[in-house]
Every structure is written in structure tokens, then in C-alpha cells.
Design an enzyme around this catalytic site. Sequence first.
Site, PDB file in Angstrom:
ATOM      1  N   HIS A 104       0.855  -1.186   0.000  1.00 60.94           N
ATOM      2  CA  HIS A 104       0.000   0.000   0.000  1.00 60.94           C
ATOM      3  C   HIS A 104       0.892   1.237   0.000  1.00 60.94           C
ATOM      4  O   HIS A 104       1.991   1.211   0.553  1.00 60.94           O
ATOM      5  CB  HIS A 104      -0.896   0.036   1.243  1.00 60.94           C
ATOM      6  CG  HIS A 104      -2.007  -0.955   1.221  1.00 60.94           C
ATOM      7  ND1 HIS A 104      -2.157  -1.935   2.185  1.00 60.94           N
ATOM      8  CD2 HIS A 104      -3.028  -1.126   0.347  1.00 60.94           C
ATOM      9  CE1 HIS A 104      -3.227  -2.661   1.909  1.00 60.94           C
ATOM     10  NE2 HIS A 104      -3.773  -2.196   0.797  1.00 60.94           N
ATOM     11  N   LYS A 134      -4.106  -0.474  -8.165  1.00 59.43           N
ATOM     12  CA  LYS A 134      -5.343   0.306  -8.111  1.00 59.43           C
ATOM     13  C   LYS A 134      -5.124   1.543  -7.251  1.00 59.43           C
ATOM     14  O   LYS A 134      -4.183   1.611  -6.455  1.00 59.43           O
ATOM     15  CB  LYS A 134      -6.502  -0.537  -7.560  1.00 59.43           C
ATOM     16  CG  LYS A 134      -6.368  -0.928  -6.102  1.00 59.43           C
ATOM     17  CD  LYS A 134      -7.522  -1.833  -5.672  1.00 59.43           C
ATOM     18  CE  LYS A 134      -7.403  -2.207  -4.191  1.00 59.43           C
ATOM     19  NZ  LYS A 134      -8.473  -3.143  -3.763  1.00 59.43           N
TER      20      LYS A 134
END
Length: 239
Positions: A104, A134
Site C-alpha cells: 500500500h 489500483k
Amino acid sequence: MPIKKPCLKLNLDSLNVVRSEIPQMLSANERLKNNFNILYNQIRQYPAYYFKVASNVPNYSDICQFFSVMYQGFQIVNHSGDVFIHACRENPQSKGDFVGDKFHISIAREQVPLAFQILSGLLFSEDSPIDKWKITDMNRVSQQSRVGIGAQFTLYVKSDQECSQYSALLLHKIRQFIMCLESNLLRSKIAPGEYPASDVRPEDWKYVSYRNELRSDRNGSERQEQMLREEPFYRLMIE
């Protein structure tokens, strides 16, 4: 006169022999643990890797408007019912399986568009070891949502070898890629977001964090943190 029944006796010894001859299948994680020292030494033999930065990449407002479009070999999909904008390389470089390893990137909410502008040249790079990623559509999440205050970028890592294993070269490229992402954000003085409680990171990572989604959950705990810090993939990224 009583009927004599045949005496049927199952030979369990033969079954045991067959069973003992079947090799125990190691999990992908166990194989990585077993090969840790070899991979660790091989990674250190590679020189620094320089990524070709993609040009003519879309900006954040562009990808928030796209429904489905191809850009620099990546299919970008933005569905109205999803808070994420997805990017997937049409011809993946890594042909193996996804075994749960992901990163992340956490950015201060108001600086997500700028952070994307800074990182997009690497994310769309033909040299990028990340085939799928994403980013949060900040227009669709609440102020204090988990992917609003942090973890706006997710990078999925796929293996490139048989039995869901990683080659030393791929691990080296991923290490270098994470370093480039970190240094670009730091050099541009981007403010970090709140990194997820489910993840782990070393002290020198200010934006990126790691989690294996197959062996952890989003809530996080001390036990989970310790387990993730012992993951062989994570250790090969930071040691």
C-alpha cells in the site's frame, strides 16, 4: 451347516508404503523460506536497476473520468459502483500466481492527485515489475474511510516462477521499484497518509507498507504484525 465366509483382510502395509512415497507438497511460503538465503545472496549481486519512466501518462482527473481505456499497455477500469480505479497490464510480465503479497502507498488525502502525478511515470513504466495496481477515487470515499486517509494505492505482486516462486531478479526489481517510489515522493515533499494497522513497514519507509492478504486481515493485531515481519517476502524486501 454354517457357511464359511471368505476371510478378507486389507493390507494396510502396502497403503502405508504408497502414502510414504508421496512427497509432501510445500506451500509457496515454505519454499520461499527454504530458499531465503540463496535468494538473499543472489539479490545482492545485481547492480542498481534504473526504470524507464513512461511519458504521456494520464493525470488523476483523467483516470477518474475514464470508464475503460488502454494506456501504456495497461487497461484502466473505473466503474461507478467501485471506489477504486483499477489498472491491469494487458500482457503481464510475471506469469505466475498471486500469493497474497501486496504493497500500500499512503498519502495525505489532499495530495493524492499530486502523488499520482509524481508516481504515474513509474506505475505505467514498461520496466515496472507491477502488473496490477489500483488507486482510490477520492470523490467516492468519505473523509475518514480507510482508503481515504491512507492506503490509496495498492500494488499487487505476482510470482514469476513455477510453484508460485519468485526469481531473485524479480525480487531485486521490486526492491528497487519500492525505493524509487519512496524517493520520488520524499523528494517532492509529499505528506504521508495514515498507513493501515493491518500492514508493516520498516522505519525508513515513509509511504509504503506491506501485507500478505492471504495470511492476515484488515483489522491487524500484535500477533499479525509479528507474523508479517517474519514473512520471507517482506524480509527479502528490507534486509
